[in-house]
Motif scaffolding. Structure first.
Motif, mmCIF file in Angstrom:
data_model
loop_
_atom_site.group_PDB
_atom_site.id
_atom_site.type_symbol
_atom_site.label_atom_id
_atom_site.label_comp_id
_atom_site.label_asym_id
_atom_site.label_seq_id
_atom_site.Cartn_x
_atom_site.Cartn_y
_atom_site.Cartn_z
ATOM 1 N N ARG A 93 0.829 -1.211 0.000
ATOM 2 C CA ARG A 93 0.000 0.000 0.000
ATOM 3 C C ARG A 93 0.861 1.257 0.000
ATOM 4 N NH1 ARG A 93 -4.290 0.977 4.770
ATOM 5 N NH2 ARG A 93 -2.347 1.049 5.965
ATOM 6 N N TYR A 96 1.853 1.759 -3.535
ATOM 7 C CA TYR A 96 0.680 2.126 -4.337
ATOM 8 C C TYR A 96 0.244 3.563 -4.083
ATOM 9 C CZ TYR A 96 -4.143 1.733 -6.110
ATOM 10 O OH TYR A 96 -5.325 1.916 -6.782
ATOM 11 N N ALA A 120 1.863 -2.796 -7.826
ATOM 12 C CA ALA A 120 1.639 -1.606 -6.997
ATOM 13 C C ALA A 120 2.277 -0.359 -7.601
ATOM 14 C CB ALA A 120 2.192 -1.836 -5.594
ATOM 15 N N CYS A 121 3.135 -0.541 -8.608
ATOM 16 C CA CYS A 121 3.767 0.587 -9.287
ATOM 17 C C CYS A 121 2.815 1.195 -10.322
ATOM 18 C CB CYS A 121 5.060 0.131 -9.964
ATOM 19 S SG CYS A 121 6.310 -0.522 -8.822
ATOM 20 N N ASP A 122 3.172 2.359 -10.832
ATOM 21 C CA ASP A 122 2.311 3.069 -11.780
ATOM 22 C C ASP A 122 2.555 2.660 -13.226
ATOM 23 O OD1 ASP A 122 0.998 4.949 -9.876
ATOM 24 O OD2 ASP A 122 3.084 5.537 -9.556
ATOM 25 N N TYR A 149 -3.827 -5.265 -6.071
ATOM 26 C CA TYR A 149 -2.990 -4.581 -7.052
ATOM 27 C C TYR A 149 -2.891 -5.382 -8.351
ATOM 28 C CZ TYR A 149 -2.072 -2.724 -2.483
ATOM 29 O OH TYR A 149 -2.251 -2.215 -1.231
ATOM 30 N N LYS A 152 -6.197 -5.120 -10.254
ATOM 31 C CA LYS A 152 -6.289 -3.807 -10.898
ATOM 32 C C LYS A 152 -5.416 -3.749 -12.141
ATOM 33 C CE LYS A 152 -7.331 -0.974 -6.792
ATOM 34 N NZ LYS A 152 -8.582 -0.366 -7.283
ATOM 35 N N ARG A 216 -6.758 6.671 -9.351
ATOM 36 C CA ARG A 216 -7.068 5.751 -8.262
ATOM 37 C C ARG A 216 -8.492 5.941 -7.738
ATOM 38 N NH1 ARG A 216 -2.897 6.992 -5.042
ATOM 39 N NH2 ARG A 216 -4.014 8.342 -3.601
#
Length: 261
Positions: A93, A96, A120-122, A149, A152, A216
């Motif tokens: 988290r 993220y 969790a990275c962009d 994550y 997503k 997000r």
């Protein structure tokens, strides 16, 4: 803080956090988890930084959980297992929610919990040779803490397959299902990551941060009056912000914005 499982390097406005346990394929344990959480918390609060790269040393990016750590967990009580899992969940988290954009530089195989780190990275850039695997069910486990994550990143449909089958898949499949943003040759990896980082650094730091929050928080929301009001409020606020005013003014005046000086 002195790091024993990571290295952190800064070059200008970019920091690189490197997993540094190549002898165990960068598998993580409780020390790695604590150090990753601390590193991303500190770097996220650093006003001088514009972007963070998550990398790894050695042929593999991350093999998931360290075997010795897993042996210790085998003897844990339910309460100890729950507390241990929460540490991993909180670390993910932290990545993220990091205010700075984070680019994953995947130079090799990425398995199990390693996929959670990446998800969790962009932005995810992987080499053609990289393989991915959500191997938990082979061990009688499930990818629970990483699931928010990974789902997503790759979507429910692909997650349903790979959570259940534990099949290994390659970088091109990761690209097809949306887990990876770019797949490049090993020789081109540094240049592609540098290109993406340069784009991030050239943009308004405040706008990049707010855009990350926008994705997000708006994702999956119903397009109703509440969402319209929320997005209108966001653009109204950023138009009136210092960087919002400076960005528009510099564009109209055909000059570089102040954040590039």
């Amino acid at each position: 803080m002195t790091y024993t499982t990571l290295t952190i390097e800064r070059e200008g406005r970019v920091a690189t956090v490197t997993l540094n346990r190549p002898d165990v394929r960068n598998a993580f344990n409780e020390t790695t988890i604590a150090e990753m959480k601390q590193a991303f918390s500190e770097l996220g609060d650093d006003a001088g930084l514009r972007a963070i790269v998550l990398a790894a040393n050695g042929p593999a990016f991350c093999a998931g959980a360290d075997l010795n750590w897993m042996k210790k967990m085998a003897g844990y009580t339910h309460a100890e297992n729950h507390a241990d899992a929460l540490q991993l969940a909180e670390m993910l988290r932290t990545i993220y929610l990091c205010p700075k954009p984070v680019v994953a530089k995947v130079q090799g195989d990425c398995y199990a919990g390693g996929m959670g780190l990446v998800a969790a990275c962009d932005i995810i850039v992987a080499v053609e040779e990289a393989n991915f695997c959500l191997s938990e069910v082979k061990l009688g486990l499930i990818p629970a803490t990483i699931s928010p994550y990974v789902i997503k990143a790759m979507g429910e449909n692909a997650s349903r397959r790979y959570f259940l089958t534990a099949e290994r898949f390659g970088a091109q499949e990761a690209l097809r299902i949306g887990f990876a943003h770019e797949v490049v040759s090993a020789e081109a990896l540094d240049a592609k990551v540098a290109e993406i980082v340069k784009a991030l650094v050239n943009n308004s730091p405040n706008a990049v941060q707010q855009a990350k929050v926008l994705v997000r928080e708006a994702s999956g929301q119903a397009v109703n009056d509440a969402l319209l009001a929320d997005t209108a409020e966001r653009i109204a606020q950023i138009r009136a912000s210092d960087q919002g005013r400076e960005g528009v003014a510099s564009f109209l005046e055909k000059r570089k914005p102040a954040w590039l000086n």
